[in-house]
Design a protein around this motif. Structure first.
Motif, PDB file in Angstrom:
ATOM      1  N   ASN A  84      37.990  47.636  50.821  1.00 59.46           N
ATOM      2  CA  ASN A  84      38.090  46.180  50.647  1.00 59.46           C
ATOM      3  C   ASN A  84      38.491  45.782  49.224  1.00 59.46           C
ATOM      4  O   ASN A  84      37.827  44.987  48.568  1.00 59.46           O
ATOM      5  N   VAL A  85      39.612  46.334  48.760  1.00 59.91           N
ATOM      6  CA  VAL A  85      40.036  46.101  47.386  1.00 59.91           C
ATOM      7  C   VAL A  85      41.310  45.282  47.280  1.00 59.91           C
ATOM      8  O   VAL A  85      41.728  44.915  46.171  1.00 59.91           O
ATOM      9  N   ILE A  86      41.950  44.962  48.429  1.00 62.50           N
ATOM     10  CA  ILE A  86      43.213  44.238  48.381  1.00 62.50           C
ATOM     11  C   ILE A  86      43.365  43.416  49.658  1.00 62.50           C
ATOM     12  O   ILE A  86      42.805  43.762  50.706  1.00 62.50           O
ATOM     13  N   LEU A  87      44.111  42.317  49.551  1.00 62.64           N
ATOM     14  CA  LEU A  87      44.362  41.492  50.731  1.00 62.64           C
ATOM     15  C   LEU A  87      45.204  42.269  51.734  1.00 62.64           C
ATOM     16  O   LEU A  87      46.272  42.799  51.402  1.00 62.64           O
ATOM     17  N   ALA A  88      44.730  42.337  52.970  1.00 64.27           N
ATOM     18  CA  ALA A  88      45.431  43.028  54.039  1.00 64.27           C
ATOM     19  C   ALA A  88      46.542  42.140  54.604  1.00 64.27           C
ATOM     20  O   ALA A  88      46.617  40.947  54.289  1.00 64.27           O
ATOM     21  N   PRO A  89      47.406  42.678  55.454  1.00 54.86           N
ATOM     22  CA  PRO A  89      48.470  41.865  56.059  1.00 54.86           C
ATOM     23  C   PRO A  89      47.969  40.652  56.830  1.00 54.86           C
ATOM     24  O   PRO A  89      48.716  39.686  57.007  1.00 54.86           O
ATOM     25  N   ASP A  90      46.720  40.682  57.312  1.00 58.20           N
ATOM     26  CA  ASP A  90      46.193  39.528  58.046  1.00 58.20           C
ATOM     27  C   ASP A  90      45.566  38.491  57.125  1.00 58.20           C
ATOM     28  O   ASP A  90      45.003  37.498  57.595  1.00 58.20           O
ATOM     29  N   GLY A  91      45.639  38.697  55.797  1.00 59.16           N
ATOM     30  CA  GLY A  91      45.128  37.723  54.837  1.00 59.16           C
ATOM     31  C   GLY A  91      43.672  37.897  54.461  1.00 59.16           C
ATOM     32  O   GLY A  91      43.151  37.128  53.647  1.00 59.16           O
ATOM     33  N   ASN A  92      43.007  38.895  55.017  1.00 57.11           N
ATOM     34  CA  ASN A  92      41.606  39.148  54.696  1.00 57.11           C
ATOM     35  C   ASN A  92      41.488  40.273  53.664  1.00 57.11           C
ATOM     36  O   ASN A  92      42.350  41.154  53.572  1.00 57.11           O
ATOM     37  N   MET A  93      40.389  40.240  52.902  1.00 54.77           N
ATOM     38  CA  MET A  93      40.165  41.248  51.882  1.00 54.77           C
ATOM     39  C   MET A  93      39.581  42.505  52.515  1.00 54.77           C
ATOM     40  O   MET A  93      38.438  42.895  52.294  1.00 54.77           O
ATOM     41  N   THR A  94      40.393  43.164  53.337  1.00 55.01           N
ATOM     42  CA  THR A  94      39.937  44.355  54.065  1.00 55.01           C
ATOM     43  C   THR A  94      40.835  45.556  53.841  1.00 55.01           C
ATOM     44  O   THR A  94      40.651  46.590  54.485  1.00 55.01           O
ATOM     45  N   LEU A 114      56.590  43.970  56.012  1.00 58.58           N
ATOM     46  CA  LEU A 114      55.728  42.819  56.236  1.00 58.58           C
ATOM     47  C   LEU A 114      55.658  42.011  54.946  1.00 58.58           C
ATOM     48  O   LEU A 114      56.431  42.245  54.020  1.00 58.58           O
ATOM     49  N   LYS A 115      54.743  41.080  54.852  1.00 62.47           N
ATOM     50  CA  LYS A 115      54.623  40.246  53.659  1.00 62.47           C
ATOM     51  C   LYS A 115      53.907  40.987  52.535  1.00 62.47           C
ATOM     52  O   LYS A 115      53.136  41.912  52.770  1.00 62.47           O
ATOM     53  N   ASN A 116      54.191  40.551  51.296  1.00 61.19           N
ATOM     54  CA  ASN A 116      53.458  40.992  50.100  1.00 61.19           C
ATOM     55  C   ASN A 116      53.512  42.501  49.876  1.00 61.19           C
ATOM     56  O   ASN A 116      52.539  43.115  49.424  1.00 61.19           O
ATOM     57  N   GLY A 117      54.656  43.102  50.206  1.00 58.88           N
ATOM     58  CA  GLY A 117      54.842  44.506  49.915  1.00 58.88           C
ATOM     59  C   GLY A 117      54.255  45.472  50.922  1.00 58.88           C
ATOM     60  O   GLY A 117      54.316  46.692  50.727  1.00 58.88           O
ATOM     61  N   TRP A 118      53.701  44.966  52.020  1.00 58.97           N
ATOM     62  CA  TRP A 118      53.123  45.834  53.045  1.00 58.97           C
ATOM     63  C   TRP A 118      54.204  46.295  54.023  1.00 58.97           C
ATOM     64  O   TRP A 118      55.182  45.587  54.272  1.00 58.97           O
ATOM     65  N   TYR A 119      53.979  47.460  54.611  1.00 59.41           N
ATOM     66  CA  TYR A 119      54.844  47.998  55.656  1.00 59.41           C
ATOM     67  C   TYR A 119      53.974  48.524  56.788  1.00 59.41           C
ATOM     68  O   TYR A 119      52.847  48.984  56.556  1.00 59.41           O
ATOM     69  N   ARG A 120      54.512  48.468  58.012  1.00 60.36           N
ATOM     70  CA  ARG A 120      53.883  49.175  59.121  1.00 60.36           C
ATOM     71  C   ARG A 120      54.737  50.397  59.430  1.00 60.36           C
ATOM     72  O   ARG A 120      55.897  50.280  59.822  1.00 60.36           O
ATOM     73  N   CYS A 121      54.156  51.575  59.245  1.00 64.99           N
ATOM     74  CA  CYS A 121      54.848  52.830  59.500  1.00 64.99           C
ATOM     75  C   CYS A 121      54.355  53.413  60.819  1.00 64.99           C
ATOM     76  O   CYS A 121      53.147  53.413  61.086  1.00 64.99           O
ATOM     77  N   ASN A 180      44.405  57.083  41.040  1.00 71.16           N
ATOM     78  CA  ASN A 180      45.673  56.639  41.611  1.00 71.16           C
ATOM     79  C   ASN A 180      45.720  56.865  43.123  1.00 71.16           C
ATOM     80  O   ASN A 180      45.112  57.792  43.646  1.00 71.16           O
ATOM     81  N   GLY A 181      46.477  56.003  43.803  1.00 73.65           N
ATOM     82  CA  GLY A 181      46.581  56.162  45.242  1.00 73.65           C
ATOM     83  C   GLY A 181      47.541  55.183  45.882  1.00 73.65           C
ATOM     84  O   GLY A 181      48.448  54.644  45.221  1.00 73.65           O
ATOM     85  N   ILE A 182      47.364  54.943  47.190  1.00 77.75           N
ATOM     86  CA  ILE A 182      48.142  53.976  47.954  1.00 77.75           C
ATOM     87  C   ILE A 182      47.173  53.107  48.736  1.00 77.75           C
ATOM     88  O   ILE A 182      46.017  53.481  48.961  1.00 77.75           O
ATOM     89  N   TYR A 183      47.632  51.937  49.162  1.00 72.95           N
ATOM     90  CA  TYR A 183      46.787  51.016  49.924  1.00 72.95           C
ATOM     91  C   TYR A 183      47.051  51.195  51.419  1.00 72.95           C
ATOM     92  O   TYR A 183      48.203  51.356  51.845  1.00 72.95           O
ATOM     93  N   ILE A 184      45.973  51.180  52.199  1.00 69.98           N
ATOM     94  CA  ILE A 184      46.089  51.401  53.648  1.00 69.98           C
ATOM     95  C   ILE A 184      45.242  50.390  54.404  1.00 69.98           C
ATOM     96  O   ILE A 184      44.240  49.890  53.893  1.00 69.98           O
ATOM     97  N   TRP A 185      45.655  50.116  55.633  1.00 77.03           N
ATOM     98  CA  TRP A 185      44.923  49.159  56.485  1.00 77.03           C
ATOM     99  C   TRP A 185      45.442  49.288  57.922  1.00 77.03           C
ATOM    100  O   TRP A 185      46.603  49.615  58.153  1.00 77.03           O
ATOM    101  N   GLY A 186      44.590  49.028  58.863  1.00 75.52           N
ATOM    102  CA  GLY A 186      44.998  48.850  60.253  1.00 75.52           C
ATOM    103  C   GLY A 186      45.699  50.021  60.893  1.00 75.52           C
ATOM    104  O   GLY A 186      46.908  49.954  61.147  1.00 75.52           O
ATOM    105  N   ALA A 187      44.972  51.097  61.202  1.00 73.45           N
ATOM    106  CA  ALA A 187      45.553  52.233  61.906  1.00 73.45           C
ATOM    107  C   ALA A 187      45.432  52.040  63.414  1.00 73.45           C
ATOM    108  O   ALA A 187      44.477  51.425  63.899  1.00 73.45           O
ATOM    109  N   GLN A 188      46.405  52.556  64.144  1.00 74.39           N
ATOM    110  CA  GLN A 188      46.372  52.451  65.614  1.00 74.39           C
ATOM    111  C   GLN A 188      46.978  53.688  66.252  1.00 74.39           C
ATOM    112  O   GLN A 188      48.050  54.146  65.865  1.00 74.39           O
TER     113      GLN A 188
END
Length: 238
Positions: free
Chosen positions: A81-91, A162-169, A194-202
């Motif tokens: 929970n360190v960055i705004l996710a693509p859905d606008g929540n801090m998740t 997606l918005k704000n530099g996010w991508y769905r791979c 150092n790392g990368i930001y991740i969210w929403g796996a399916q």
């Protein structure tokens, strides 16, 4: 109400094309109400290609909580929970590489026979390349700066901005799926920060990619069936 568009109940199955009308009788008047989908287990539908498959269903638990012990960490840690996710929540989480040159990853083991889509949302951090893997020889890597597929082996890979530099791979395979594997693909040494930001796996079984569904609503999703060649809402008794 005369000539209702659909009566649900009485132990009957039903399909309904176009809109589904719901109503509630209050003080002698019928008022429209929203209709929710509720299902306690997975289900099947006939897809656009006439193939029977599981209804859209995210097989992953904790799809937005990579810090949970459900996800196995390999030379990596998760900052949650360190960055705004693509859905606008801090998740949005951060996948951080440890102080090693080995592959830095988070994953969950599976045993699926084929026709599998695996996707996750990413944003570049200090590192910019990410990898997805479904089996030892089924892999893909992506560049989160240029928004391109770097490589793909025994799978079909895609990346959607997606918005704000996010991508769905995403990766799709018709063969064996041994795990849902996410890794930092940069060939660099981690430093524990150092790392990368991740969210929403399916992870889904089927031949068509589907919109992302969080773990919390993976079952309660309408079943759109193509048995008669056109999309119809499929409703069955409880």
């Amino acid at each position: 109400m005369e000539n209702p568009s659909l009566i649900i109940g009485d132990g009957n199955w039903a399909t309904k094309e176009s809109k589904l009308l719901g109503s509630s009788k209050i003080l002698g008047k019928y008022l429209p109400v929203e209709i929710d989908t509720l299902r306690a287990s997975s289900a099947t539908v006939v897809n656009e290609n006439g193939v029977l498959e599981n209804a859209c269903y995210n097989l992953l638990s904790y799809s937005e909580e990579f810090d949970n012990s459900y996800w196995i960490k390999a030379d990596a840690t998760i900052s949650s929970n360190v960055i705004l996710a693509p859905d606008g929540n801090m998740t949005g989480d951060k996948l951080i590489g440890s102080n090693s040159t080995s592959q830095k990853a988070v994953y969950k083991a599976f045993n699926l026979s084929g026709n599998t889509f695996f996707s996750c949302h990413f944003k570049a951090g200090e590192f910019s390349n990410v990898g997805l893997k479904l089996a030892g020889a089924t892999t893909a890597s992506f560049d989160l700066v240029t928004g391109t597929v770097i490589s793909q082996t025994n799978c079909v890979a895609s990346i959607v901005p997606l918005k704000n530099g996010w991508y769905r791979c995403s990766v799709f395979t018709t063969t064996l799926t041994q795990y849902a594997w996410i890794s930092i693909a940069d060939n660099v040494t981690g430093n524990g920060t150092n790392g990368i930001y991740i969210w929403g796996a399916q992870l889904i079984e089927g031949t068509q990619e589907r919109p992302y569904q969080a773990t919390t609503n993976r079952l309660n999703f309408p079943r759109v069936d193509y048995t008669n060649g056109t999309p119809a809402l499929l409703v069955e008794p409880q």
